[in-house]
Motif scaffolding. Structure first.
Motif, PDB file in Angstrom:
ATOM      1  N   HIS A 119       0.838  -1.212   0.000  1.00 29.89           N
ATOM      2  CA  HIS A 119       0.000   0.000   0.000  1.00 29.89           C
ATOM      3  C   HIS A 119       0.872   1.261   0.000  1.00 29.89           C
ATOM      4  N   LEU A 120       1.917   1.248   0.813  1.00 26.69           N
ATOM      5  CA  LEU A 120       2.838   2.387   0.880  1.00 26.69           C
ATOM      6  C   LEU A 120       3.503   2.618  -0.465  1.00 26.69           C
ATOM      7  N   LYS A 121       3.932   1.535  -1.067  1.00 25.92           N
ATOM      8  CA  LYS A 121       4.635   1.619  -2.357  1.00 25.92           C
ATOM      9  C   LYS A 121       3.706   2.191  -3.424  1.00 25.92           C
ATOM     10  N   ALA A 122       2.465   1.703  -3.369  1.00 32.51           N
ATOM     11  CA  ALA A 122       1.474   2.179  -4.357  1.00 32.51           C
ATOM     12  C   ALA A 122       1.182   3.671  -4.161  1.00 32.51           C
ATOM     13  N   SER A 123       1.246   4.122  -2.899  1.00 32.91           N
ATOM     14  CA  SER A 123       0.987   5.539  -2.624  1.00 32.91           C
ATOM     15  C   SER A 123       2.210   6.418  -2.863  1.00 32.91           C
ATOM     16  N   GLY A 124       3.339   5.800  -3.145  1.00 36.71           N
ATOM     17  CA  GLY A 124       4.533   6.580  -3.451  1.00 36.71           C
ATOM     18  C   GLY A 124       5.423   6.838  -2.268  1.00 36.71           C
ATOM     19  N   TRP A 125       5.151   6.197  -1.123  1.00 33.50           N
ATOM     20  CA  TRP A 125       5.988   6.420   0.067  1.00 33.50           C
ATOM     21  C   TRP A 125       7.173   5.475   0.025  1.00 33.50           C
ATOM     22  N   THR A 126       8.381   6.041   0.102  1.00 36.39           N
ATOM     23  CA  THR A 126       9.583   5.208   0.146  1.00 36.39           C
ATOM     24  C   THR A 126      10.444   5.635   1.323  1.00 36.39           C
TER      25      THR A 126
END
Lengths: 144, 213
Positions: A119-126
């Motif tokens: 979910h984080l990856k899909a939202s652009g959070w790295t």
């Protein structure tokens, strides 16, 4: 001897009447009224202007404060902050996954964690190093 | 009916108007009191120009702070008191011109007199009274003006001038005694004509209040 002992009461009355009749000899000059009333009106106008300026100033100040508060509220509303997941949320999701399929607790927990990472990856959070040197989540420019 | 009211009552009304409408209502107070205030101030300053300055200063004080006037229990004596204080202040400021003041004591050139329809005779008689008043010490002249022209009681006079009541009464007695000496010979001449006019006069004008002191 008292000063009025030498005068008859009728003499005194005559003198008083005589003085009374002279009361209207003097009149104020033509300019005096304009001077006083003009000054009174000028001061009244000035007072009104001051009151208006004060009122408008106060209204403007109030409006500015309202606009500032509105901007602050909007900014807060649309602020995109990283919200870390809590263990409680992860455990609840793990329980749900375990209920859906026949999974071990550790498997369901790993699955829940993976889900959150996805979910984080899909939202652009790295995870990136921040100014303090430790790793923190930041939104990348091109989320997948 | 405003015509039935005395000056203190009318001034009280004006004070209420000023309290309600603010400083522009001072025009009504001016129209009501200006002549009285100017002649009272002129008794102190012995000069109409200075008297008008005192009146303007007093009324503008009321414009600046109407509450001091509207809060007064007796607005008319209070107004006279303000005018008197301002007139004395102007007089103190001009003390260095005392010699000039002395010069005008014996003249009425500074006074603005209306053109009267009832002839020069009455004007001449009035001028003699004014000249006689100017010969009196100021403290006596102002008591006479307040007593006869403003129809104040000795109690009100003592309050206005901030002097004890017996002092006000004795100043009045001394002043009248001097005036009767100065105007005495005219009184005898006028007594007959006054006797003839007295019935008409008493119906047209308020009588002078007699007080036992």
């Amino acid at each position: 001897m008292r000063p009025d002992d030498q005068h008859q009461p009728e003499d005194l009355t005559a003198i008083e009447l005589r003085i009374q009749q002279a009361s209207d000899l003097v009149v104020p000059s033509d300019t005096l009224r304009g001077r006083i009333v003009g000054e009174a009106l000028r001061r009244h106008r000035d007072e009104q202007t001051d009151r208006k300026i004060l009122r408008y100033g106060f209204t403007l100040l109030l409006a500015s404060v309202c606009v500032l508060f509105a901007f602050a509220a909007l900014e807060k509303r649309f602020e995109d902050r990283f919200k870390p997941v809590t263990s409680e949320v992860l455990l609840r999701r793990a329980d749900e996954l375990r209920a859906e399929g026949d999974l071990e607790p550790a498997e369901s927990l790993a699955l829940a964690y993976d889900e959150w990472r996805m979910h984080l990856k899909a939202s652009g959070w790295t995870k990136q190093p921040n100014a303090l040197g430790s790793n923190g989540y930041k939104r990348s420019a091109n989320p997948e | 009916m405003t015509l039935d009211l005395s000056i203190p009552q009318l001034v009280q009304q004006q004070a209420q108007r000023i309290a309600e409408l603010g400083s522009p209502a001072v025009a009504g107070l001016y129209d009501l009191t200006s002549q009285r205030l100017v002649r009272f101030a002129a008794t102190i300053t012995r000069n109409q120009h200075d008297a008008e300055d005192a009146v303007a200063s007093a009324l503008l004080k009321i414009v600046a702070d109407p509450e001091i006037f509207t809060r007064a229990n007796h607005p008319w004596p209070f107004l006279l008191q303000i005018v008197r204080n301002d007139a004395l202040q102007i007089l103190r400021r001009k003390k260095r011109w005392a010699s000039a003041k002395l010069a005008i004591t014996n003249a009425l050139a500074d006074l603005i007199c209306p053109n009267r329809v009832d002839g020069a005779e009455k004007k001449e008689a009035s001028e003699k009274v004014w000249l006689a008043l100017r010969q009196l010490p100021t403290e006596q002249a102002e008591v006479v003006v307040l007593k006869i022209w403003e129809e104040l009681t000795f109690q009100e006079i003592s309050w206005t001038l901030e002097i004890p009541l017996p002092t006000a009464a004795s100043r009045y007695r001394y002043a009248i005694a001097k005036l009767s000496e100065m105007l005495g010979h005219q009184i005898e001449d006028l007594s007959e004509s006054l006797a003839g006019e007295s019935s008409q006069f008493s119906s047209n004008r308020p009588s002078i209040r007699r007080e036992e002191v």
